[in-house]
Scaffold this motif. Structure first.
Motif, short mmCIF file in Angstrom:
data_model
loop_
_atom_site.label_atom_id
_atom_site.label_comp_id
_atom_site.label_asym_id
_atom_site.label_seq_id
_atom_site.Cartn_x
_atom_site.Cartn_y
_atom_site.Cartn_z
N ARG A 179 0.84 -1.21 0.00
CA ARG A 179 0.00 0.00 0.00
C ARG A 179 0.87 1.26 0.00
O ARG A 179 0.60 2.23 -0.72
CB ARG A 179 -0.94 -0.02 1.20
CG ARG A 179 -1.99 1.07 1.17
CD ARG A 179 -3.03 0.94 2.27
NE ARG A 179 -2.46 0.80 3.60
CZ ARG A 179 -2.48 -0.31 4.31
NH1 ARG A 179 -3.03 -1.41 3.85
NH2 ARG A 179 -1.94 -0.35 5.52
N ASN A 180 1.94 1.25 0.78
CA ASN A 180 2.84 2.41 0.81
C ASN A 180 3.56 2.61 -0.52
O ASN A 180 3.80 3.75 -0.94
CB ASN A 180 3.84 2.27 1.95
CG ASN A 180 3.19 2.48 3.31
OD1 ASN A 180 2.18 3.17 3.43
ND2 ASN A 180 3.75 1.86 4.33
N LYS A 181 3.91 1.52 -1.18
CA LYS A 181 4.55 1.65 -2.50
C LYS A 181 3.58 2.23 -3.52
O LYS A 181 3.96 3.02 -4.39
CB LYS A 181 5.07 0.29 -2.98
CG LYS A 181 6.33 -0.15 -2.28
CD LYS A 181 6.84 -1.44 -2.86
CE LYS A 181 8.14 -1.86 -2.19
NZ LYS A 181 8.70 -3.07 -2.81
N ILE A 182 2.31 1.85 -3.44
CA ILE A 182 1.28 2.40 -4.33
C ILE A 182 1.13 3.89 -4.07
O ILE A 182 1.09 4.70 -5.01
CB ILE A 182 -0.07 1.66 -4.14
CG1 ILE A 182 0.05 0.18 -4.50
CG2 ILE A 182 -1.19 2.36 -4.91
CD1 ILE A 182 0.36 -0.12 -5.93
N LEU A 183 1.07 4.27 -2.79
CA LEU A 183 0.97 5.68 -2.41
C LEU A 183 2.14 6.48 -2.99
O LEU A 183 1.94 7.53 -3.59
CB LEU A 183 0.94 5.78 -0.89
CG LEU A 183 0.83 7.17 -0.29
CD1 LEU A 183 -0.05 7.14 0.96
CD2 LEU A 183 2.18 7.72 0.07
N GLU A 184 3.35 5.97 -2.83
CA GLU A 184 4.54 6.67 -3.32
C GLU A 184 4.53 6.77 -4.85
O GLU A 184 4.95 7.79 -5.41
CB GLU A 184 5.81 5.99 -2.82
CG GLU A 184 6.04 6.16 -1.33
CD GLU A 184 6.12 7.61 -0.88
OE1 GLU A 184 6.67 8.45 -1.61
OE2 GLU A 184 5.61 7.90 0.22
N ALA A 185 4.07 5.73 -5.52
CA ALA A 185 4.00 5.77 -6.99
C ALA A 185 3.04 6.87 -7.45
O ALA A 185 3.35 7.65 -8.35
CB ALA A 185 3.56 4.42 -7.55
N LEU A 239 0.80 0.21 -15.36
CA LEU A 239 1.74 -0.91 -15.40
C LEU A 239 2.55 -0.99 -14.11
O LEU A 239 2.78 -2.08 -13.57
CB LEU A 239 2.67 -0.77 -16.60
CG LEU A 239 2.03 -0.99 -17.97
CD1 LEU A 239 3.02 -0.65 -19.08
CD2 LEU A 239 1.53 -2.41 -18.11
N ARG A 240 2.98 0.16 -13.63
CA ARG A 240 3.76 0.18 -12.38
C ARG A 240 2.92 -0.32 -11.20
O ARG A 240 3.39 -1.11 -10.37
CB ARG A 240 4.27 1.59 -12.11
CG ARG A 240 5.09 1.69 -10.86
CD ARG A 240 5.74 3.03 -10.75
NE ARG A 240 6.40 3.17 -9.47
CZ ARG A 240 6.99 4.27 -9.06
NH1 ARG A 240 7.01 5.33 -9.85
NH2 ARG A 240 7.56 4.33 -7.89
N LEU A 241 1.67 0.13 -11.12
CA LEU A 241 0.80 -0.29 -10.02
C LEU A 241 0.50 -1.78 -10.10
O LEU A 241 0.50 -2.47 -9.08
CB LEU A 241 -0.50 0.51 -10.03
CG LEU A 241 -0.36 2.02 -9.82
CD1 LEU A 241 -1.72 2.69 -9.90
CD2 LEU A 241 0.34 2.34 -8.52
N LYS A 242 0.28 -2.28 -11.31
CA LYS A 242 0.01 -3.70 -11.49
C LYS A 242 1.21 -4.53 -11.05
O LYS A 242 1.07 -5.54 -10.35
CB LYS A 242 -0.33 -3.99 -12.95
CG LYS A 242 -0.71 -5.41 -13.22
CD LYS A 242 -1.14 -5.61 -14.66
CE LYS A 242 -1.56 -7.05 -14.90
NZ LYS A 242 -2.05 -7.26 -16.26
#
Length: 88
Positions: free
Chosen positions: A15-21, A49-52
């Motif tokens: 979730r934190n990686k998604i937030l940062e993206a 693509l990055r989120l997936k």
């Protein structure tokens, strides 16, 4: 085009990686698990693509959807509390 990204992801790290993206693509944090901002077609595809890839096989759901200006004018903000604080 204006774009919303809304997600529900169980694992904190993912979730934190998604937030940062989302922040990295210049989107504004509008709710705890929602971002909004201007993204062209190519940037939106890159972000998807990055989120997936970030979500991988972990449990979660991510919605990425563009909103046209006509529909955006119909948006209503109903709020009884202060806006989210800015992230440092």
């Amino acid at each position: 085009m204006k774009t919303f990204v809304i997600y529900d992801i169980e694992e904190d790290r993912v979730r934190n990686k998604i937030l940062e993206a989302c922040k990295g693509y210049g989107l504004e944090h509008v709710q705890y698990s929602a971002f909004f901002g201007e993204l062209g077609h190519n940037r939106r595809e890159e972000l998807k693509l990055r989120l997936k890839k970030t979500l991988g096989r972990k449990r979660g759901k991510i919605l990425v959807f563009p909103v046209c200006e006509k529909d955006l004018r119909l948006l209503e903000n109903i709020c009884n509390w202060q806006e989210l604080p800015e992230d440092d």
